[in-house]
Design a protein around this motif. Structure first.
Motif, PDB file in Angstrom:
ATOM      1  N   PRO A  79      55.760 -28.643  -1.648  1.00  0.00           N
ATOM      2  CA  PRO A  79      55.219 -29.678  -0.491  1.00  0.00           C
ATOM      3  C   PRO A  79      53.783 -29.921  -0.635  1.00  0.00           C
ATOM      4  O   PRO A  79      53.595 -30.933  -0.433  1.00  0.00           O
ATOM      5  N   GLU A  80      52.885 -28.973  -1.214  1.00  0.00           N
ATOM      6  CA  GLU A  80      51.572 -29.458  -1.602  1.00  0.00           C
ATOM      7  C   GLU A  80      51.370 -30.115  -2.735  1.00  0.00           C
ATOM      8  O   GLU A  80      50.228 -30.845  -2.883  1.00  0.00           O
ATOM      9  N   VAL A  94      59.051 -38.008  -5.486  1.00  0.00           N
ATOM     10  CA  VAL A  94      60.506 -37.529  -5.855  1.00  0.00           C
ATOM     11  C   VAL A  94      61.185 -36.895  -4.686  1.00  0.00           C
ATOM     12  O   VAL A  94      62.317 -36.719  -4.492  1.00  0.00           O
ATOM     13  N   ILE A  95      60.497 -36.174  -3.830  1.00  0.00           N
ATOM     14  CA  ILE A  95      61.183 -35.514  -2.607  1.00  0.00           C
ATOM     15  C   ILE A  95      61.800 -36.523  -1.760  1.00  0.00           C
ATOM     16  O   ILE A  95      62.821 -36.173  -1.272  1.00  0.00           O
ATOM     17  N   GLN A  96      61.169 -37.698  -1.626  1.00  0.00           N
ATOM     18  CA  GLN A  96      61.474 -38.645  -0.874  1.00  0.00           C
ATOM     19  C   GLN A  96      62.894 -39.059  -1.168  1.00  0.00           C
ATOM     20  O   GLN A  96      63.914 -39.396  -0.068  1.00  0.00           O
ATOM     21  N   HIS A  97      63.154 -39.086  -2.302  1.00  0.00           N
ATOM     22  CA  HIS A  97      64.554 -39.352  -2.885  1.00  0.00           C
ATOM     23  C   HIS A  97      65.827 -38.319  -2.597  1.00  0.00           C
ATOM     24  O   HIS A  97      66.916 -38.764  -2.197  1.00  0.00           O
ATOM     25  N   VAL A  98      65.256 -37.068  -2.232  1.00  0.00           N
ATOM     26  CA  VAL A  98      66.110 -35.989  -1.798  1.00  0.00           C
ATOM     27  C   VAL A  98      66.270 -36.378  -0.390  1.00  0.00           C
ATOM     28  O   VAL A  98      67.779 -36.233   0.040  1.00  0.00           O
ATOM     29  N   VAL A 118      55.489 -32.005   6.329  1.00  0.00           N
ATOM     30  CA  VAL A 118      54.514 -32.857   5.583  1.00  0.00           C
ATOM     31  C   VAL A 118      55.095 -33.956   4.830  1.00  0.00           C
ATOM     32  O   VAL A 118      54.416 -35.142   4.755  1.00  0.00           O
ATOM     33  N   THR A 119      56.159 -33.807   4.188  1.00  0.00           N
ATOM     34  CA  THR A 119      56.496 -35.006   3.271  1.00  0.00           C
ATOM     35  C   THR A 119      57.776 -35.785   3.826  1.00  0.00           C
ATOM     36  O   THR A 119      58.255 -36.532   3.326  1.00  0.00           O
ATOM     37  N   GLY A 120      58.447 -34.993   5.014  1.00  0.00           N
ATOM     38  CA  GLY A 120      59.589 -35.629   5.341  1.00  0.00           C
ATOM     39  C   GLY A 120      59.561 -36.314   6.728  1.00  0.00           C
ATOM     40  O   GLY A 120      60.368 -36.945   6.897  1.00  0.00           O
ATOM     41  N   TRP A 121      58.397 -36.032   7.463  1.00  0.00           N
ATOM     42  CA  TRP A 121      58.446 -36.772   8.956  1.00  0.00           C
ATOM     43  C   TRP A 121      58.507 -38.276   8.885  1.00  0.00           C
ATOM     44  O   TRP A 121      59.023 -38.991   9.484  1.00  0.00           O
ATOM     45  N   LYS A 122      57.483 -38.989   7.910  1.00  0.00           N
ATOM     46  CA  LYS A 122      57.505 -40.178   7.664  1.00  0.00           C
ATOM     47  C   LYS A 122      58.769 -40.744   7.175  1.00  0.00           C
ATOM     48  O   LYS A 122      59.201 -41.825   7.888  1.00  0.00           O
ATOM     49  N   THR A 182      49.827 -39.939  11.707  1.00  0.00           N
ATOM     50  CA  THR A 182      49.039 -40.003  10.466  1.00  0.00           C
ATOM     51  C   THR A 182      47.680 -39.630  10.507  1.00  0.00           C
ATOM     52  O   THR A 182      47.136 -39.126   9.697  1.00  0.00           O
ATOM     53  N   SER A 183      46.997 -39.619  11.589  1.00  0.00           N
ATOM     54  CA  SER A 183      45.630 -39.261  11.713  1.00  0.00           C
ATOM     55  C   SER A 183      45.435 -37.615  11.896  1.00  0.00           C
ATOM     56  O   SER A 183      44.353 -37.373  11.848  1.00  0.00           O
ATOM     57  N   LEU A 184      46.589 -37.069  12.063  1.00  0.00           N
ATOM     58  CA  LEU A 184      46.652 -35.507  11.986  1.00  0.00           C
ATOM     59  C   LEU A 184      46.364 -35.136  10.617  1.00  0.00           C
ATOM     60  O   LEU A 184      47.071 -35.560   9.756  1.00  0.00           O
ATOM     61  N   ASN A 185      45.494 -33.990  10.384  1.00  0.00           N
ATOM     62  CA  ASN A 185      45.282 -33.551   9.064  1.00  0.00           C
ATOM     63  C   ASN A 185      46.462 -32.853   8.530  1.00  0.00           C
ATOM     64  O   ASN A 185      46.738 -32.592   7.413  1.00  0.00           O
TER      65      ASN A 185
END
Length: 776
Positions: free
Chosen positions: A616-617, A624-628, A653-657, A771-774
């Motif tokens: 995830p980092e 690529v992960i978005q495709h999954v 972090v990669t999936g919520w959006k 989005t503003s959250l680190n």
């Protein structure tokens, strides 16, 4: 106007004409230029008043390439390779006699220009008029180039792949503008000696050429101009009687450098990058060194007489090993490497002898006669030869002919005599007729249906192939086979013949032979075997896989896109698709495509294995992960993916959006809001005066339409039910115009809108907050 002036003006225009025609003249445009030369020679026949040694040198240089027509007694490695491919080589040493003939005719055109400049008596007055006419014309080229660039207009015949100007290669445009700019600067200095006002015109013209050089983005062009002006100014300072003017000229070169540093542009950026590359051991020779190493192997196959002019590009493909790039090598990025490979050591010795004889007169005769221009011309000529080390300007008519003018201007002037129209002698008449015939030879196939065995015919046949094959395949194949007889090493010709042989004549073995030749002559372009496989896929899957495997090998690391295209092509061919899917499964960037082809059970297993390999980092893997997530949501729904992310916060972090966007696309705004509400922590709110009196004051300011941040904050935090929804949204619109609105306000606004069932807007504000959250 005197006849001598007319001759000088026309000569200057004629020297600049190749630039107007596109700079790098090929096929029929070369014929147009030859016809223009013949017309000039008809009225002003060239003389043959050269020294005996220069006549011998020029004659041997022009005649030497004809050794390619010597009957082949001994064969080299490349002869054997072509024979193994099933190619019926000609009786001559060169594999392409007609292409060699075309290249030799180009040499005759250059030789005719040489005679017009060097073998006809031109006094000092005429040479200066020639330079002025050329200067006006080339400044016109620069102005048109700048105007077309600023207005984004494509000029017919001009094809600048990079930069501006007529040449496809910006370094050749830079060569023309830079060295012409040096000469115009010298002409301005020459005019200032006689206190003439024209020196401002020529200085301005030099400035325009320098500006065009900068806008062109050529690093070499800028270096040539600055170095040329500086060297010439220093030489002038060393010999000038009036040191003040010479010092001013040295200062002018400094101003030019300052102007370049101020204007900069792409050329400055590229020079800066080059300086950085040189610091780490790369730079100008990056890529060239590999080409030169492979060219050395080609040269070693016939070091004395070369492989024949016009054959470098095709034969280089057989010796290409060090250079790893998908682009085709047309030339070796060095005139000297090109010359020595095609004409060998003996031919290079002849060219060296001729160059020495041409430049030698500068060091003879009166040093005071036109010294400013003669010195500048010598500097420009030498810089041209230096530039030839890392570029091919000497192989381009648009830059070579002006370079001949610089060399001619470095000669001491003839005595001024009354001009008389030369009597057309036998030699001059033969030369003019020959150039006229050369022009017809190149032009005729372009504008008529006559097919001559030359490069113009080959290019026309290739250009007409697709349209002609659709309407008359028999005729198209016949014409293409004729082109193959002229240029047998042209890979495009071989490919087209293979295509027609398979689709029209239904002869797969012959098609395979032609396509094998095409792939051998073009060993790096991945699209070539890929397109071949597209044709074979309908008839021969084994050959499809063979050529597609080669295409993937050629693409090397950047092959995921090509493999994806292959998978689309092979979706109805199970046996081929299975093999391609196996390859794709080993490429993380294509695993999502593989997942989309699996059964539900296989998908679940592969999905977990896939996610285990990713991090995830890793920012590069997030796309690529978005495709999954997308494939998973397509199969099981967005809610399923959302539940997985809740139970695996490391992937959030990669999936919520993606989850939010997916809900929004499905108009499920409430679900999107609730997903984020359970995900994001409540912000820390600032403390304010919460007394009843203070809150009434805040609410009153909101009612009055105030955009006071504290007042709106107090309303959203404590008094949400005090105003109607319309007034509340009006207050929100007022505060939302502030670009510095704090993140906690977005959270409060989202809560307020959600309480009033304004889910769409609530999602937008809450998403901005997330989005503003680190951590998200």
């Amino acid at each position: 106007m005197r006849t001598s002036n007319t001759r000088a003006i026309l000569l200057g225009v004629l020297i600049s004409l190749p630039a107007w025609l596109g700079g790098d003249l090929t096929t029929w445009r070369l014929g147009v230029y030859a016809l223009a030369l013949a017309a000039y020679g008809l009225f002003f026949p060239p003389g043959f008043e050269l020294s005996r040694s220069l006549k011998w040198a020029l004659g041997l240089v022009v005649a030497w390439p004809l050794v390619g027509f010597i009957p082949r007694v001994v064969s080299t490695k490349w002869h054997g390779q072509l024979t193994e491919l099933g190619m019926d080589l000609s009786w001559s040493w060169t594999p392409q006699p007609w292409i060699l003939l075309d290249a030799w005719l180009v040499m005759l055109i250059v030789a005719f220009c040489f005679l017009c400049l060097f073998a006809s008596k031109l006094d000092l007055h005429e040479t200066h008029i020639t330079l002025r006419a050329f200067g006006v014309s080339v400044v016109g080229v620069a102005v048109v180039a700048l105007a077309s660039s600023w207005n984004q207009v494509d000029l017919p015949g001009w094809d600048p792949l990079y930069g501006i100007g007529p040449f496809p290669n910006r370094n050749q445009t830079g060569n023309l503008f830079a060295l012409s700019g040096v000469m115009l600067m010298a002409l301005a200095s020459h005019e200032s000696r006689n206190n003439r006002s024209q020196f401002l015109v020529w200085a301005g013209g030099s400035g325009i050429l320098f500006l065009a050089t900068i806008m062109n983005g050529s690093r070499t062009g800028v270096v040539l101009y600055l170095a040329g002006v500086l060297i010439w100014a220093v030489l002038h300072l060393a010999h000038a009687r009036d040191k003040r003017k010479a010092i001013i000229l040295v200062g002018v070169s400094g101003l030019c450098l300052a102007a370049f540093l101020f204007i900069g542009g792409e050329a400055l950026q590229r020079l800066t990058a080059t300086a950085s590359e040189l610091h780490v051991g790369e730079g100008l020779l990056s890529g060239r060194w590999e080409i030169w190493q492979d060219s050395a192997r080609l040269f070693s196959s016939s070091p004395l007489h070369g492989v024949g002019i016009g054959n470098y590009s095709e034969l280089f493909a057989l010796y290409r090993e060090k250079l790893v790039a998908e682009n085709r090598v047309i030339h070796p990025d060095s005139d000297y490497v090109w010359w020595i490979t095609e004409i060998g050591l003996l031919g290079m010795a002849l060219i060296g002898w001729a160059v020495i004889l041409v430049l030698a007169p500068y060091f003879k005769g009166s040093r005071r006669s036109g010294r400013r221009l003669r010195t500048a011309a010598a500097v420009a000529s030498i810089l041209f030869l230096v530039h030839a080390l890392v570029d091919v300007s000497a192989h381009r008519i648009g830059t070579l002919i002006p370079a001949l003018l610089w060399a001619r201007l470095s000669w001491p002037a003839f005595k001024s005599d009354d001009f008389q129209l030369p009597v057309t002698g036998k030699n001059a008449l033969v030369a003019v007729i020959l150039i006229f015939c050369i022009g017809i030879w190149f032009v005729l196939p372009r504008f008529t249906s006559v097919m001559l065995p030359n490069s113009t015919t080959v290019e026309k046949v290739k250009a007409d192939w697709q349209q002609e094959y659709q309407s008359a395949p028999d005729r198209a194949l016949k014409r293409m086979r004729y082109a193959a007889g002229v240029a047998p090493l042209d890979w495009q010709v071989q490919y087209c013949i293979g295509l027609g042989t398979l689709l029209h004549e239904r002869s797969p073995e012959k098609a395979w032979q032609h396509w094998t030749i095409a792939r051998t002559l073009e060993p790096m372009m991945a699209d070539l075997p890929y397109h071949e496989g597209q044709v074979w896929i309908h008839s021969d899957i084994a050959r499809t896989w063979y050529v597609w495997r080669e295409a993937l090998q050629r693409r090397n690391l950047n092959r995921s896109g090509l493999l994806r295209d292959m998978l689309e092509e092979a979706k109805d061919v199970p046996e081929l698709k299975e093999t391609l899917l196996f390859l794709a499964s080993r490429m993380p960037e294509l695993r999502h495509y593989v997942l989309s082809q699996l059964t539900p059970k296989e998908f679940e297993e592969e999905r977990d294995a896939y996610l285990a390999e990713l991090s995830p980092e890793n920012l590069e893997q997030r796309i690529v992960i978005q495709h999954v997530w997308r494939e998973w949501a397509r199969r099981d729904g967005v809610d399923e993916v959302a539940d997985y992310l809740r139970s695996h916060p490391e992937w959030m972090v990669t999936g919520w959006k993606y989850i939010v966007d997916a809900y929004r696309q499905q108009q499920q705004f409430r679900q999107a809001y609730q997903f984020m509400k359970g995900l994001f922590p409540q912000p820390d709110y600032p403390e304010i005066n919460t007394s009843a009196e203070a809150r009434r004051a805040h609410l009153g300011r909101v009612l009055q339409g105030s955009a006071d941040l504290v007042a709106v904050y107090s309303f959203l935090r404590y008094d949400r039910d005090s105003l109607s929804l319309d007034k509340g949204k009006a207050a929100i619109r007022m505060i939302a115009q502030d670009p510095q609105m704090p993140a906690y306000m977005r959270y409060l606004i989202a809560e307020y809108l959600a309480e009033n069932d304004e889910w769409n807007e609530a999602v937008g504000y809450l998403q901005h907050y997330g989005t503003s959250l680190n951590t998200f």
